[in-house]
Design a protein around this motif. Structure first.
Motif, PDB file in Angstrom:
ATOM      1  N   ASP A 154       9.995 -36.699   8.534  1.00  0.00           N
ATOM      2  CA  ASP A 154       8.725 -36.007   8.693  1.00  0.00           C
ATOM      3  C   ASP A 154       7.551 -36.819   8.182  1.00  0.00           C
ATOM      4  OD1 ASP A 154       9.944 -33.736   9.806  1.00  0.00           O
ATOM      5  OD2 ASP A 154      10.386 -32.921   7.823  1.00  0.00           O
ATOM      6  N   SER A 155       7.820 -37.998   7.619  1.00  0.00           N
ATOM      7  CA  SER A 155       6.747 -38.840   7.097  1.00  0.00           C
ATOM      8  C   SER A 155       7.246 -40.280   7.010  1.00  0.00           C
ATOM      9  CB  SER A 155       6.281 -38.330   5.731  1.00  0.00           C
ATOM     10  OG  SER A 155       5.105 -38.986   5.314  1.00  0.00           O
ATOM     11  N   THR A 156       6.446 -41.145   6.383  1.00  0.00           N
ATOM     12  CA  THR A 156       6.760 -42.568   6.268  1.00  0.00           C
ATOM     13  C   THR A 156       8.082 -42.802   5.538  1.00  0.00           C
ATOM     14  OG1 THR A 156       4.417 -43.131   6.243  1.00  0.00           O
ATOM     15  CG2 THR A 156       5.943 -44.767   5.344  1.00  0.00           C
ATOM     16  N   VAL A 157       8.914 -43.679   6.071  1.00  0.00           N
ATOM     17  CA  VAL A 157      10.142 -44.097   5.386  1.00  0.00           C
ATOM     18  C   VAL A 157       9.778 -45.256   4.465  1.00  0.00           C
ATOM     19  CG1 VAL A 157      12.509 -44.887   5.657  1.00  0.00           C
ATOM     20  CG2 VAL A 157      11.478 -43.418   7.404  1.00  0.00           C
ATOM     21  N   LEU A 158      10.080 -45.107   3.183  1.00  0.00           N
ATOM     22  CA  LEU A 158       9.638 -46.056   2.171  1.00  0.00           C
ATOM     23  C   LEU A 158      10.712 -47.028   1.704  1.00  0.00           C
ATOM     24  CD1 LEU A 158       7.557 -43.608  -0.076  1.00  0.00           C
ATOM     25  CD2 LEU A 158       6.684 -45.226   1.626  1.00  0.00           C
ATOM     26  N   THR A 159      11.982 -46.651   1.800  1.00  0.00           N
ATOM     27  CA  THR A 159      13.032 -47.487   1.227  1.00  0.00           C
ATOM     28  C   THR A 159      14.352 -47.280   1.955  1.00  0.00           C
ATOM     29  OG1 THR A 159      14.196 -48.037  -0.841  1.00  0.00           O
ATOM     30  CG2 THR A 159      13.597 -45.735  -0.492  1.00  0.00           C
ATOM     31  N   LEU A 160      15.236 -48.291   1.844  1.00  0.00           N
ATOM     32  CA  LEU A 160      16.536 -48.275   2.517  1.00  0.00           C
ATOM     33  C   LEU A 160      17.594 -48.876   1.599  1.00  0.00           C
ATOM     34  CD1 LEU A 160      15.244 -49.810   5.867  1.00  0.00           C
ATOM     35  CD2 LEU A 160      15.864 -47.402   5.557  1.00  0.00           C
ATOM     36  N   ALA A 161      18.842 -48.487   1.814  1.00  0.00           N
ATOM     37  CA  ALA A 161      19.960 -49.086   1.085  1.00  0.00           C
ATOM     38  C   ALA A 161      21.208 -49.026   1.953  1.00  0.00           C
ATOM     39  CB  ALA A 161      20.204 -48.371  -0.241  1.00  0.00           C
ATOM     40  N   TRP A 162      21.882 -50.179   2.084  1.00  0.00           N
ATOM     41  CA  TRP A 162      23.133 -50.247   2.841  1.00  0.00           C
ATOM     42  C   TRP A 162      24.314 -49.959   1.924  1.00  0.00           C
ATOM     43  CZ3 TRP A 162      23.604 -50.850   8.020  1.00  0.00           C
ATOM     44  CH2 TRP A 162      22.519 -51.377   8.730  1.00  0.00           C
ATOM     45  N   VAL A 168      27.141 -47.167   6.832  1.00  0.00           N
ATOM     46  CA  VAL A 168      26.312 -46.058   6.355  1.00  0.00           C
ATOM     47  C   VAL A 168      25.025 -46.634   5.775  1.00  0.00           C
ATOM     48  CG1 VAL A 168      26.083 -44.193   4.670  1.00  0.00           C
ATOM     49  CG2 VAL A 168      28.237 -44.498   5.898  1.00  0.00           C
ATOM     50  N   LEU A 169      23.898 -46.045   6.181  1.00  0.00           N
ATOM     51  CA  LEU A 169      22.587 -46.458   5.687  1.00  0.00           C
ATOM     52  C   LEU A 169      21.908 -45.262   5.025  1.00  0.00           C
ATOM     53  CD1 LEU A 169      20.324 -48.714   5.689  1.00  0.00           C
ATOM     54  CD2 LEU A 169      19.433 -47.544   7.720  1.00  0.00           C
ATOM     55  N   ALA A 170      21.410 -45.475   3.806  1.00  0.00           N
ATOM     56  CA  ALA A 170      20.620 -44.453   3.115  1.00  0.00           C
ATOM     57  C   ALA A 170      19.144 -44.770   3.283  1.00  0.00           C
ATOM     58  CB  ALA A 170      20.989 -44.396   1.638  1.00  0.00           C
ATOM     59  N   ALA A 171      18.327 -43.739   3.478  1.00  0.00           N
ATOM     60  CA  ALA A 171      16.894 -43.923   3.660  1.00  0.00           C
ATOM     61  C   ALA A 171      16.138 -42.889   2.843  1.00  0.00           C
ATOM     62  CB  ALA A 171      16.522 -43.801   5.138  1.00  0.00           C
ATOM     63  N   GLY A 172      15.044 -43.325   2.215  1.00  0.00           N
ATOM     64  CA  GLY A 172      14.201 -42.433   1.434  1.00  0.00           C
ATOM     65  C   GLY A 172      12.805 -42.405   2.005  1.00  0.00           C
ATOM     66  N   SER A 173      12.177 -41.228   2.003  1.00  0.00           N
ATOM     67  CA  SER A 173      10.914 -41.049   2.701  1.00  0.00           C
ATOM     68  C   SER A 173       9.875 -40.362   1.821  1.00  0.00           C
ATOM     69  CB  SER A 173      11.146 -40.221   3.974  1.00  0.00           C
ATOM     70  OG  SER A 173       9.945 -39.797   4.562  1.00  0.00           O
ATOM     71  N   SER A 174       8.608 -40.483   2.225  1.00  0.00           N
ATOM     72  CA  SER A 174       7.542 -39.768   1.530  1.00  0.00           C
ATOM     73  C   SER A 174       7.520 -38.292   1.906  1.00  0.00           C
ATOM     74  CB  SER A 174       6.180 -40.404   1.833  1.00  0.00           C
ATOM     75  OG  SER A 174       5.920 -40.435   3.220  1.00  0.00           O
ATOM     76  N   PHE A 181      22.759 -41.947   7.179  1.00  0.00           N
ATOM     77  CA  PHE A 181      23.024 -42.036   8.608  1.00  0.00           C
ATOM     78  C   PHE A 181      24.213 -42.954   8.864  1.00  0.00           C
ATOM     79  CE2 PHE A 181      18.505 -41.092   8.313  1.00  0.00           C
ATOM     80  CZ  PHE A 181      18.314 -40.154   9.310  1.00  0.00           C
ATOM     81  N   SER A 182      24.896 -42.719   9.978  1.00  0.00           N
ATOM     82  CA  SER A 182      25.870 -43.692  10.454  1.00  0.00           C
ATOM     83  C   SER A 182      25.100 -44.863  11.034  1.00  0.00           C
ATOM     84  CB  SER A 182      26.777 -43.067  11.508  1.00  0.00           C
ATOM     85  OG  SER A 182      26.008 -42.569  12.590  1.00  0.00           O
ATOM     86  N   ALA A 183      25.534 -46.092  10.722  1.00  0.00           N
ATOM     87  CA  ALA A 183      24.748 -47.267  11.111  1.00  0.00           C
ATOM     88  C   ALA A 183      25.591 -48.382  11.695  1.00  0.00           C
ATOM     89  CB  ALA A 183      23.972 -47.781   9.905  1.00  0.00           C
TER      90      ALA A 183
END
Length: 364
Positions: A154-162, A168-174, A181-183
């Motif tokens: 719903d907003s800007t994605v600020l960070t990622l971690a594999w 599997v990818l983790a994503a953090g957002s504002s 997610f499956s990646a």
């Protein structure tokens, strides 16, 4: 970036055009810790050599047109990936003539905000202000990197971690969410193992596995070296930990809101988090002081600061906070043409401004 004036005051060095303090927006080291890539809050990437405590300029990379937001250096292939506010990303390969960029087709309509190589270095992920993430891989026949888009924010994605499995990818957002997610990319990755059991398929890219709400911007995140713990920091000065794979188990458990361990701190907001080992992390940010957290019997706790204070008369956190606010006020131009920061307080810490990056490498 700063310098010492003749009268001993520490001054903020200002950009000639914007009159804003110069800083390091992002940085990355090569495998053996002898080369450093960083961006001084503009469109350039500076490569410098580190030897005997001295940094020596090597090359300046100038393919981006706006501020570089992320840099990551693949230790195995020795390739650099960068992303920028210009909505582009480049993969840099080194040859006898220096570093050469290869274009990445991102399909973004907003700024790229963060980039991270996967553990296999066959692909990387780029976060965006367009509320999406791009998973990028190389197409040899066209000599470029293509992307597949993951949406759902719903907003800007600020960070990622594999995750160490690369599927599997983790994503953090504002928007205050942490999402997994499956990646796995067909034709790039091998058939993914059932990390969370046979009921949770990882075969199709972009499937949302779980979502955790934090109530605050998710600024940075990282998986532990074993992939058993996901840690992240939020803009409300909290540090969060989730066990993904329990001790002694080979099969993971999808994170849920109830299983998050949150540690609230009195610090200013953290900007970065880095695992030093499976049970030890360091965080740093606007407080200008790196802090350590460790795990004992599945419980995380604060272990104090790495650079606690140079003064025994006052708290480092309190003095750093008040001096940081004064520095901000004095550095702000008051009218057109002004920009001289003037004399400012020296913080009782090694860092004199916000810590914007943390990194380590095996050679250290």
């Amino acid at each position: 970036m700063s310098f010492e004036s003749a009268d001993g005051f520490r001054l903020l060095k200002l950009d000639d055009t914007t009159k804003r303090p110069l800083a390091i927006s992002c940085h990355a080291w090569n495998k053996d810790g002898t080369l450093l890539a960083f961006s001084p809050m503009n469109h350039e990437i500076h490569i410098v050599k580190y030897a005997d405590g001295v940094l020596s300029p090597v090359e300046v990379l100038r393919a981006h047109e706006q501020k570089v937001m992320g840099i990551d250096w693949a230790p195995g292939s020795d390739r650099i990936v960068s992303c920028s506010e210009d909505r582009n990303a480049y993969v840099w390969n080194r040859d006898s003539d220096g570093w050469k960029p290869t274009l990445v087709i991102l399909q973004f309509q907003r700024s790229a905000t963060y980039v991270k190589w996967s553990n296999s270095e066959k692909k990387f992920a780029v976060a965006s202000g367009a509320k999406c993430v791009a998973i990028c891989y190389y197409e040899e026949e066209n000599n470029w990197w293509v992307s597949k888009i993951i949406e759902g924010f719903d907003s800007t994605v600020l960070t990622l971690a594999w995750h160490q499995s690369d599927c599997v990818l983790a994503a953090g957002s504002s928007d205050g969410s942490v999402q997994l997610f499956s990646a796995a990319c067909k034709g790039v990755d091998k058939k993914p193992a059932p990390l969370f059991g046979p009921e949770v398929s990882l075969a199709k890219l972009g499937i949302k596995l779980c979502e955790i709400k934090t109530g605050s911007w998710v600024v940075d995140m990282a998986f532990s070296p074993s992939g058993s713990v996901l840690a992240y920091v939020t803009h409300d000065s909290c540090v969060h930990f989730i066990t993904v794979i329990p001790a002694g188990k080979s099969e993971g458990i999808l994170p849920t809101q109830e299983r998050v361990q949150t540690i609230r701190t009195s610090d200013l907001p953290h900007r970065r988090i880095l695992f030093l080992s499976n049970d030890r992390v360091v965080v740093a940010g606007h407080d200008c002081i790196p802090a350590i957290f460790s795990c004992t019997q599945d419980t995380w706790s604060s272990q104090g600061k790495l650079d606690d204070s140079k003064s025994k008369k006052q708290s480092a956190s309190t003095s750093a906070r008040s001096a940081a606010f004064r520095k901000f006020e004095m550095a702000m131009p008051q009218s057109a043409g002004e920009g001289d920061a003037g004399p400012i307080d020296t913080l009782p810490t090694r860092h004199q401004n916000c810590i914007t990056g943390l990194a380590t490498c095996a050679a250290w």
